[in-house]
Design an enzyme around this catalytic site. Structure first.
Site, PDB file in Angstrom:
ATOM      1  N   LYS A  88       0.821  -1.221   0.000  1.00 19.58           N
ATOM      2  CA  LYS A  88       0.000   0.000   0.000  1.00 19.58           C
ATOM      3  C   LYS A  88       0.856   1.273   0.000  1.00 19.58           C
ATOM      4  CE  LYS A  88      -3.975  -2.289   2.053  1.00 19.58           C
ATOM      5  NZ  LYS A  88      -4.959  -2.330   3.134  1.00 19.58           N
ATOM      6  N   ASP A 124      -9.902   2.104   2.755  1.00 23.69           N
ATOM      7  CA  ASP A 124      -9.937   1.386   4.039  1.00 23.69           C
ATOM      8  C   ASP A 124     -10.669   2.182   5.121  1.00 23.69           C
ATOM      9  OD1 ASP A 124      -8.707  -0.958   3.240  1.00 23.69           O
ATOM     10  OD2 ASP A 124      -6.692  -0.285   3.773  1.00 23.69           O
ATOM     11  N   TYR A 255     -10.302 -10.642  10.196  1.00 22.48           N
ATOM     12  CA  TYR A 255     -11.478 -11.432   9.818  1.00 22.48           C
ATOM     13  C   TYR A 255     -11.131 -12.865   9.465  1.00 22.48           C
ATOM     14  CZ  TYR A 255      -9.608  -9.975   5.344  1.00 22.48           C
ATOM     15  OH  TYR A 255      -8.752  -9.733   4.302  1.00 22.48           O
TER      16      TYR A 255
HETATM   17  P1  NAP Z   1       1.197  -3.964   9.946  1.00 20.55           P
HETATM   18  O1  NAP Z   1       1.470  -2.715   9.198  1.00 20.55           O
HETATM   19  O2  NAP Z   1       2.195  -5.071   9.924  1.00 20.55           O
HETATM   20  O3  NAP Z   1       0.921  -3.533  11.474  1.00 20.55           O
HETATM   21  C1  NAP Z   1       0.781  -4.502  12.504  1.00 20.55           C
HETATM   22  C2  NAP Z   1       0.390  -3.817  13.800  1.00 20.55           C
HETATM   23  O4  NAP Z   1       0.154  -4.848  14.771  1.00 20.55           O
HETATM   24  C3  NAP Z   1       1.471  -2.899  14.369  1.00 20.55           C
HETATM   25  O5  NAP Z   1       0.840  -1.823  15.028  1.00 20.55           O
HETATM   26  C4  NAP Z   1       2.171  -3.820  15.366  1.00 20.55           C
HETATM   27  O6  NAP Z   1       2.809  -3.108  16.437  1.00 20.55           O
HETATM   28  C5  NAP Z   1       0.997  -4.583  15.908  1.00 20.55           C
HETATM   29  N1  NAP Z   1       1.402  -5.874  16.504  1.00 20.55           N
HETATM   30  C6  NAP Z   1       1.972  -6.908  15.854  1.00 20.55           C
HETATM   31  N2  NAP Z   1       2.208  -7.910  16.729  1.00 20.55           N
HETATM   32  C7  NAP Z   1       1.781  -7.460  17.947  1.00 20.55           C
HETATM   33  C8  NAP Z   1       1.773  -8.036  19.251  1.00 20.55           C
HETATM   34  N3  NAP Z   1       2.249  -9.270  19.473  1.00 20.55           N
HETATM   35  N4  NAP Z   1       1.251  -7.305  20.279  1.00 20.55           N
HETATM   36  C9  NAP Z   1       0.748  -6.056  20.056  1.00 20.55           C
HETATM   37  N5  NAP Z   1       0.749  -5.465  18.844  1.00 20.55           N
HETATM   38  C10 NAP Z   1       1.259  -6.163  17.801  1.00 20.55           C
HETATM   39  O7  NAP Z   1      -0.161  -4.661   9.450  1.00 20.55           O
HETATM   40  P2  NAP Z   1      -1.448  -3.941   8.784  1.00 20.55           P
HETATM   41  O8  NAP Z   1      -1.325  -3.991   7.322  1.00 20.55           O
HETATM   42  O9  NAP Z   1      -1.670  -2.648   9.459  1.00 20.55           O
HETATM   43  O10 NAP Z   1      -2.599  -4.988   9.184  1.00 20.55           O
HETATM   44  C11 NAP Z   1      -3.024  -5.109  10.536  1.00 20.55           C
HETATM   45  C12 NAP Z   1      -4.329  -5.848  10.612  1.00 20.55           C
HETATM   46  O11 NAP Z   1      -5.361  -5.118   9.958  1.00 20.55           O
HETATM   47  C13 NAP Z   1      -4.302  -7.232   9.946  1.00 20.55           C
HETATM   48  O12 NAP Z   1      -4.810  -8.136  10.868  1.00 20.55           O
HETATM   49  C14 NAP Z   1      -5.240  -7.107   8.772  1.00 20.55           C
HETATM   50  O13 NAP Z   1      -5.969  -8.323   8.574  1.00 20.55           O
HETATM   51  C15 NAP Z   1      -6.184  -6.011   9.232  1.00 20.55           C
HETATM   52  N6  NAP Z   1      -6.804  -5.297   8.095  1.00 20.55           N
HETATM   53  C16 NAP Z   1      -8.120  -5.515   7.844  1.00 20.55           C
HETATM   54  C17 NAP Z   1      -8.756  -4.862   6.800  1.00 20.55           C
HETATM   55  C18 NAP Z   1     -10.200  -5.116   6.551  1.00 20.55           C
HETATM   56  O14 NAP Z   1     -10.703  -4.735   5.489  1.00 20.55           O
HETATM   57  N7  NAP Z   1     -10.920  -5.738   7.466  1.00 20.55           N
HETATM   58  C19 NAP Z   1      -8.041  -3.954   5.997  1.00 20.55           C
HETATM   59  C20 NAP Z   1      -6.687  -3.737   6.277  1.00 20.55           C
HETATM   60  C21 NAP Z   1      -6.068  -4.418   7.329  1.00 20.55           C
HETATM   61  P3  NAP Z   1       4.332  -2.586  16.300  1.00 20.55           P
HETATM   62  O15 NAP Z   1       4.250  -1.241  15.618  1.00 20.55           O
HETATM   63  O16 NAP Z   1       4.821  -2.494  17.689  1.00 20.55           O
HETATM   64  O17 NAP Z   1       5.084  -3.596  15.474  1.00 20.55           O
END
Ligand code: NAP
Length: 309
Positions: A88, A124, A255
């Site tokens: 993205k 989003d 999800y």
């Molecule tokens: P990302 O950029 O990799 O970010 C991951 C986030 O999770 C960071 O804030 C990270 O914290 C945190 N995290 C990871 N492991 C953790 C742990 N053990 N304890 C606490 N925090 C933790 O990923 P992303 O692209 O933002 O996606 C995140 C989620 O959003 C995914 O589950 C995805 O399925 C969901 N999502 C859903 C939709 C939808 O349409 N429903 C759309 C987009 C994304 P740090 O900064 O400390 O590493």
């Protein structure tokens, strides 16, 4: 349905081959990996139901291929594409123009081909907005929001949406506290107002620690999980179950696993809770609206998504 995963290299070196598919491929999702994406199922159902002779395909693109593959879309005859993890931010860097929200979020999930030009959008945040209205009959602007995972890509997009909606309060939580703290600094201009919300600050960043969560949850209406916790059944609890109360709304953007542990704990506490399928549906419907300038067949898309789960 066409379950083929096409390689970005095919798009780069043989763009014409996408025109000869039946129906021709005119839309796609780029990801790495991309096999898990649920978008082709409901986007193809939408295309069929609208009588549009085109198909939506999966394209596996590595980060070093992203830019060239996006640049090949006009030659391949595409209307546009979605991009998902981890592309993205890279898509934002590649497009020729981006709408304001995409620029502020630092991310593009929807690209429109306009002649030789690529224009970037992000659906989003607006997708989440629609999902919250549908799930909880609630609007972000009326709510005191706690956002977990504020340092991630989805978290940032949601935080920017909360800021643009001028939600009542926003508490940014992140495991790496510095990321939440710098995002709070960046968004602070949106939260300077005369609005009276009592003694609580309208915008705060806190570490992901039980004590801080407990204190802030007392001043929260909506909890949003934008971390990747909950994607695996074995993941730990994001919030200790004992901190969840019946007055809360809990929206889990995850999800993949149906009811996550957070949702189960929230429901057990008497709170209202929903998973990220509705956000996925609405961000996709908004992409469709951007590509075709018409309302998306939402119920057809919803049924296709439900059938695939
Ligand atoms: P990302 O950029 O990799 O970010 C991951 C986030 O999770 C960071 O804030 C990270 O914290 C945190 N995290 C990871 N492991 C953790 C742990 N053990 N304890 C606490 N925090 C933790 O990923 P992303 O692209 O933002 O996606 C995140 C989620 O959003 C995914 O589950 C995805 O399925 C969901 N999502 C859903 C939709 C939808 O349409 N429903 C759309 C987009 C994304 P740090 O900064 O400390 O590493």
């Amino acid at each position: 349905m066409n379950d083929t995963i096409y390689e970005a290299n095919q798009l780069i070196t043989n763009a014409d081959s996408f025109r000869s598919l039946v129906p021709p491929a005119r839309l796609s999702v780029f990801g790495d990996p991309v096999a898990h994406s649920k978008s082709p199922g409901f986007q193809n159902a939408a295309l069929r139901s609208c009588g549009i002779a085109a198909q939506y395909v999966r394209i596996h693109a590595r980060p070093d291929e992203l830019s060239a593959a996006l640049r090949a879309l006009p030659t391949a005859g595409f209307f546009g594409t979605n991009v998902t993890i981890p592309h993205k931010a890279g898509a934002l860097a590649t497009v020729d123009e981006a709408e304001d929200y995409a620029r502020k979020s630092g991310a593009v999930n929807t690209v429109v081909v306009d002649g030789e030009k690529l224009i970037g959008f992000n659906t989003d945040g607006p997708g989440l907005l629609r999902a919250l209205r549908e799930e909880f009959y609630a609007d972000l602007r009326d709510l005191r929001v706690m956002l977990l995972g504020a340092g991630g890509g989805a978290g940032r997009a949601i935080a920017v949406q909360c800021a643009l909606e001028s939600c009542e309060r926003l508490v940014l939580v992140n495991r790496t506290f510095e990321k939440a703290s710098s995002l709070a600094q960046e968004l602070s201009p949106y939260f300077r107002s005369d609005r009276l919300v009592g003694p609580a600050e309208r915008l705060e960043a806190i570490p992901h620690q039980e004590r801080a969560l407990r204190e802030q949850l007392a001043k929260t209406d909506l909890v949003i999980n934008a971390t990747s916790i909950g994607m695996k059944r074995t993941d730990p609890a994001l919030i200790p179950a004992g901190l969840l109360t019946p007055n809360l709304m809990v929206y889990d953007t995850v999800y993949a696993t149906g009811k996550t542990r957070l949702i189960e704990d929230a429901e057990a506490a008497g709170a209202r809770a929903a998973n990220g399928l509705s956000m996925l549906l609405h961000q996709g419907a908004l992409s469709f609206e951007i590509w075709f300038g018409r309302a998306a067949p939402l119920e057809v898309m919803r049924a296709a998504l439900k059938a695939a789960n």
